[in-house]
Design an enzyme around this catalytic site. Sequence first.
Site, PDB file in Angstrom:
ATOM      1  N   HIS A 145      -1.230   8.484   4.828  1.00  0.00           N
ATOM      2  CA  HIS A 145      -1.579   7.498   3.795  1.00  0.00           C
ATOM      3  C   HIS A 145      -2.281   8.171   2.628  1.00  0.00           C
ATOM      4  CE1 HIS A 145      -4.754   5.008   1.963  1.00  0.00           C
ATOM      5  NE2 HIS A 145      -3.891   4.020   2.009  1.00  0.00           N
ATOM      6  N   ASN A 146      -3.253   9.026   2.921  1.00  0.00           N
ATOM      7  CA  ASN A 146      -3.993   9.683   1.847  1.00  0.00           C
ATOM      8  C   ASN A 146      -3.128  10.672   1.080  1.00  0.00           C
ATOM      9  OD1 ASN A 146      -6.174   8.218   2.852  1.00  0.00           O
ATOM     10  ND2 ASN A 146      -7.605   9.902   2.543  1.00  0.00           N
ATOM     11  N   LYS A 180      -3.564   7.711   8.838  1.00  0.00           N
ATOM     12  CA  LYS A 180      -4.470   7.697   7.679  1.00  0.00           C
ATOM     13  C   LYS A 180      -4.311   8.972   6.854  1.00  0.00           C
ATOM     14  CE  LYS A 180      -7.946   6.236   5.117  1.00  0.00           C
ATOM     15  NZ  LYS A 180      -8.573   7.398   4.530  1.00  0.00           N
ATOM     16  N   GLU A 188      -1.255   8.660  -1.289  1.00  0.00           N
ATOM     17  CA  GLU A 188      -2.206   8.265  -2.341  1.00  0.00           C
ATOM     18  C   GLU A 188      -2.348   9.368  -3.387  1.00  0.00           C
ATOM     19  OE1 GLU A 188      -6.865   8.217  -1.967  1.00  0.00           O
ATOM     20  OE2 GLU A 188      -6.058   6.401  -1.044  1.00  0.00           O
ATOM     21  N   SER A 205      -9.207   2.468   5.425  1.00  0.00           N
ATOM     22  CA  SER A 205      -9.036   2.538   3.980  1.00  0.00           C
ATOM     23  C   SER A 205      -9.623   1.279   3.356  1.00  0.00           C
ATOM     24  CB  SER A 205      -7.554   2.664   3.623  1.00  0.00           C
ATOM     25  OG  SER A 205      -7.367   2.779   2.233  1.00  0.00           O
TER      26      SER A 205
END
Length: 308
Positions: free
Chosen positions: A177-178, A174, A181, A122
């Site tokens: 995480h996205n 990840k 987001e 990221s």
Amino acid sequence: MELALIGLGRMGGNMTRRLAQGGHVVTAVDPDPSAREALADEPGVTAVASVADAVRALGTPRLVWLMLPAGAVTEAVLEEVSELLTEGDLVVDGGNANYRDSLRHADMLRGAGLAFVDVGVSGGVWGLSEGYGLMAGGAKADIARLTPVLQTLAPTAGSGWVHAGPVGAGHFTKMVHNGIEYGAMQAMAEGFALLHARDDLVTDIPGVAEAWRYGTVIRSWLLDLTASVLENDVTLDEVAPVVADSGEGRWTALEAIDLGVPAPVITAALMQRFSSQGNGDYANQLLAMMRNAFGGHPVTSLEESDER
């Protein structure tokens, strides 16, 4: 350290620069001459056109890092490197891959005697100057070998990167995480939309954004970037209301369904992106006709909508 980095796009090119500036020797690979040319004057970087050229340039044991789009191109390059590399070499996939594919890739490369690490990356366009957030999945020995590279790419040697677990953990982390987001962006966008709807009452929306950056519980880098956007253009009149999705939000929502873990905010944020892409238009058209059918409510034509 010496390594090859395959894929010199928006992320890969700047990662190559940060690695070289940190003292690593990088053989950068991309078939696009313009991508190679952009790195021609970077000390510590040799740009080549093919994976085979890079493999020949590296001493053994080799370290090869992929920064490629998930899917067919990554599959093809992994197949190629599995044939070119030799036992003891390490392959890293730093692209936005599905963690299930990473598990499969690890098995494939293990059969060729190659080690594999998946790294969620990221940082976007700010990574070169600010450092990248890195989530690595792999065996302890492979992560130890990769640590100098991770420390250089991260904001500092001791922060911003994590050995998240075995192979697959990097891309799984990840992915989540996205998904987070997506939800955070949607909440912030909706809040500022409410402020904009009462700009007769809240007369300094950029000022509000700037004030929120300090001392409030929602202060964040995302709010910093949002405040900068609003300071430059609070009306956004020239911006189409279309928001793309990279695919990782979809994977996060599907994983939540598979695990039976409720993730309503992430899922709703994903659905809103689909709506912005026009995928909700037919449903809205049908809703308008339903209201007309049972209540005689007027239907807005496309011509009337365009005039608004």
